[in-house]
Design a protein around this motif. Structure first.
Motif: not given
Length: 56
Positions: A50-52, A24, A42-48
């Motif tokens: 999308r955020f970046t 993560a 902590t963020f899921a890799s996919e969510a991070w």
């Protein structure tokens, strides 16, 4: 976990955000003394990802 300091942070430390990636993405704020013992968000890799992408 190896945290990296944001490239937008000053060279003297203090006010910055650090990120570590693994299963993560882990983020911590280093504004306060003793930050190594502070909470990590902590963020899921996919969510991070999308955020970046959204903030660029």
């Amino acid at each position: 976990m190896d945290f990296r300091k944001s490239s937008y942070s000053g060279g003297s430390g203090g006010d910055c955000v650090e990120v570590a990636a693994g299963s993560a993405v882990y983020v911590r704020d280093t504004k306060q003394d003793g930050y190594a013992d502070r909470s990590v968000v902590t963020f899921a890799s996919e969510a991070w990802a999308r955020f970046t992408f959204a903030i660029r």
